[in-house]
Design a protein around this motif. Structure first.
Motif, PDB file in Angstrom:
ATOM      1  N   THR A 227       0.818  -1.214   0.000  1.00  0.00           N
ATOM      2  CA  THR A 227       0.000   0.000   0.000  1.00  0.00           C
ATOM      3  C   THR A 227       0.851   1.262   0.000  1.00  0.00           C
ATOM      4  O   THR A 227       0.383   2.340  -0.367  1.00  0.00           O
ATOM      5  CB  THR A 227      -0.948  -0.008   1.224  1.00  0.00           C
TER       6      THR A 227
ATOM      7  N   PRO B  14       3.897  10.335  -3.112  1.00  0.00           N
ATOM      8  CA  PRO B  14       2.740  11.207  -3.364  1.00  0.00           C
ATOM      9  C   PRO B  14       2.187  11.089  -4.780  1.00  0.00           C
ATOM     10  O   PRO B  14       0.997  11.292  -5.005  1.00  0.00           O
ATOM     11  CB  PRO B  14       3.309  12.608  -3.105  1.00  0.00           C
TER      12      PRO B  14
ATOM     13  N   ALA C 140       4.489  10.429   7.528  1.00  0.00           N
ATOM     14  CA  ALA C 140       3.398  10.784   6.621  1.00  0.00           C
ATOM     15  C   ALA C 140       3.007   9.593   5.748  1.00  0.00           C
ATOM     16  O   ALA C 140       1.820   9.295   5.575  1.00  0.00           O
ATOM     17  CB  ALA C 140       3.789  11.978   5.757  1.00  0.00           C
ATOM     18  N   VAL C 141       4.009   8.897   5.213  1.00  0.00           N
ATOM     19  CA  VAL C 141       3.730   7.731   4.368  1.00  0.00           C
ATOM     20  C   VAL C 141       3.111   6.616   5.203  1.00  0.00           C
ATOM     21  O   VAL C 141       2.116   5.991   4.803  1.00  0.00           O
ATOM     22  CB  VAL C 141       5.014   7.238   3.669  1.00  0.00           C
TER      23      VAL C 141
ATOM     24  N   ASN D 216       1.464   6.823   8.005  1.00  0.00           N
ATOM     25  CA  ASN D 216       0.104   7.182   8.440  1.00  0.00           C
ATOM     26  C   ASN D 216      -0.905   7.010   7.303  1.00  0.00           C
ATOM     27  O   ASN D 216      -2.045   6.595   7.540  1.00  0.00           O
ATOM     28  CB  ASN D 216       0.081   8.621   8.957  1.00  0.00           C
ATOM     29  N   ARG D 217      -0.492   7.325   6.099  1.00  0.00           N
ATOM     30  CA  ARG D 217      -1.409   7.133   4.969  1.00  0.00           C
ATOM     31  C   ARG D 217      -1.676   5.642   4.747  1.00  0.00           C
ATOM     32  O   ARG D 217      -2.817   5.246   4.475  1.00  0.00           O
ATOM     33  CB  ARG D 217      -0.840   7.772   3.700  1.00  0.00           C
TER      34      ARG D 217
ATOM     35  N   ARG E 171      -4.163   4.579   7.328  1.00  0.00           N
ATOM     36  CA  ARG E 171      -5.523   5.024   7.027  1.00  0.00           C
ATOM     37  C   ARG E 171      -6.160   4.183   5.930  1.00  0.00           C
ATOM     38  O   ARG E 171      -7.328   3.792   6.017  1.00  0.00           O
ATOM     39  CB  ARG E 171      -5.512   6.503   6.614  1.00  0.00           C
ATOM     40  N   LEU E 172      -5.401   3.883   4.893  1.00  0.00           N
ATOM     41  CA  LEU E 172      -5.940   3.089   3.793  1.00  0.00           C
ATOM     42  C   LEU E 172      -6.253   1.659   4.225  1.00  0.00           C
ATOM     43  O   LEU E 172      -7.173   1.027   3.696  1.00  0.00           O
ATOM     44  CB  LEU E 172      -4.950   3.077   2.620  1.00  0.00           C
TER      45      LEU E 172
ATOM     46  N   PRO F  52      -2.183   3.910  13.178  1.00  0.00           N
ATOM     47  CA  PRO F  52      -0.800   4.066  12.740  1.00  0.00           C
ATOM     48  C   PRO F  52       0.209   3.695  13.816  1.00  0.00           C
ATOM     49  O   PRO F  52       1.349   3.368  13.517  1.00  0.00           O
ATOM     50  CB  PRO F  52      -0.699   5.550  12.390  1.00  0.00           C
TER      51      PRO F  52
END
Length: 323
Positions: A30, A34, A184-185, A187-188, A191-192, A197
């Motif tokens: 996943t 960006p 940031a990566v 956490n994304r 979320r997905l 996280p």
């Protein structure tokens, strides 16, 4: 200038648990830049490239044999069904040969009881590591040269990383994404995948600690008496008086029967009572603290942090029973 994705190779051994097998491809697969460019390439292999029977009623087909390990930047070993009679049973010759294909500098990751494979290969000697809490004592007895930490969700020891039971493989894979590419990566990805996280605390919050059943032991009746008044202060002298013995004799007998001092046991029962209240009621934390005999919310937070590695609020958020 483009860079090839970090290559994660997952080795599926006979009897692999399907859920844990799927964790690396779900988490690493996943992760993307960006602009959507994948940051990892995940491939699954078996020892011979043939389908692998799982712990469930199906097998999984793979497209790669052990030669895929030659190109691994990270090798992941999910847990599998094994009924060993000795440490060597975790490391048959073909598995040892597969591990021998790992390139210098590549990371090796175990999930749950796959840590037994790494320990059998000597890869955890002198290192801090973890495994499923239910196997931690056996693991430590079997591999005394490993520094076992049964209270954490995972251990990052540089190039060798170990995750605790089952879903902690998710925590460790997210940790590696965070380590490689930042929060940031990671956490994304979380979320997905609809997962937290970062989970507070460690395995301690998941370990069952049932109250010992009543027996004919000399301190049993006093333990049952104390359990009925956890919301009140209970001194060692009161416990001994209820048992109609001296403090010294009571303390000695209590430790012989329970394996803890009376104070340690009482604190543990208060934490257990607080856990049940946090799971099953909407009482404010200060009220839970009072009901469990800790007096103040600060005292409850301290004892839960020391015992479970998590705050009362975080524990409730994780385990509150849905109405």
């Amino acid at each position: 200038m483009s860079h090839r994705p970090h290559r994660v190779v997952v080795l599926a051994l006979d009897g692999v648990y399907p859920f844990e097998l799927s964790i690396p491809v779900r988490i690493f697969g996943t992760a993307a830049d960006p602009d959507g460019t994948p940051l990892y390439e995940v491939v699954t292999c078996s020892l011979d490239g043939r389908p692998v029977p799982t712990s469930a009623d199906f097998a999984v087909a793979v497209e790669h044999g052990a030669e895929a390990i030659d190109t691994a930047d990270t090798l992941v070993l999910p847990p599998f069904v094994c009924a060993p009679t000795g440490p060597r049973d975790w490391l048959p010759d073909e598995v040892a040969a597969a591990l021998g294909r790992v390139r210098p500098g590549a990371r090796i990751v175990s999930i749950c009881t796959a840590s037994y494979v790494l320990a059998s290969a000597g890869l955890l000697d002198g290192r801090r590591a973890t495994t499923h809490w239910n196997d931690a004592e056996h693991f430590q007895r079997t591999f005394p040269s490993v520094v076992v930490d049964a209270g954490v969700l995972f251990v990052d020891d540089g190039e060798v990383l170990t995750a605790a039971g089952v879903a902690s493989g998710v925590d460790l894979c997210l940790h590696l994404v965070r380590r490689d590419h930042g929060s940031a990566v990671a956490n994304r990805v979380a979320r997905l995948c609809v997962v937290p996280p970062w989970r507070e605390g460690g395995q301690a919050q998941y370990i069952e600690r049932p109250v010992p059943p009543a027996s004919t032991a000399t301190t049993s009746a006093t333990r049952q008496w104390a359990l009925g008044r956890l919301d009140r202060p209970i001194s060692l002298a009161e416990l001994a008086a209820h048992a109609r013995t001296s403090v010294r004799t009571f303390s000695r007998r209590f430790r012989e029967e329970v394996g803890l001092t009376p104070v340690q046991w009482l604190t543990r029962q208060r934490v257990e009572h607080a856990r049940r209240l946090l799971e099953t009621t909407d009482l404010p934390v200060d009220r839970v603290a009072a009901e469990a005999g800790f007096g103040t919310a600060a005292s409850l937070r301290l004892h839960m942090s020391e015992t479970l590695g998590v705050s009362p609020t975080a524990y409730r958020n994780t385990f509150r029973t849905a109405a």
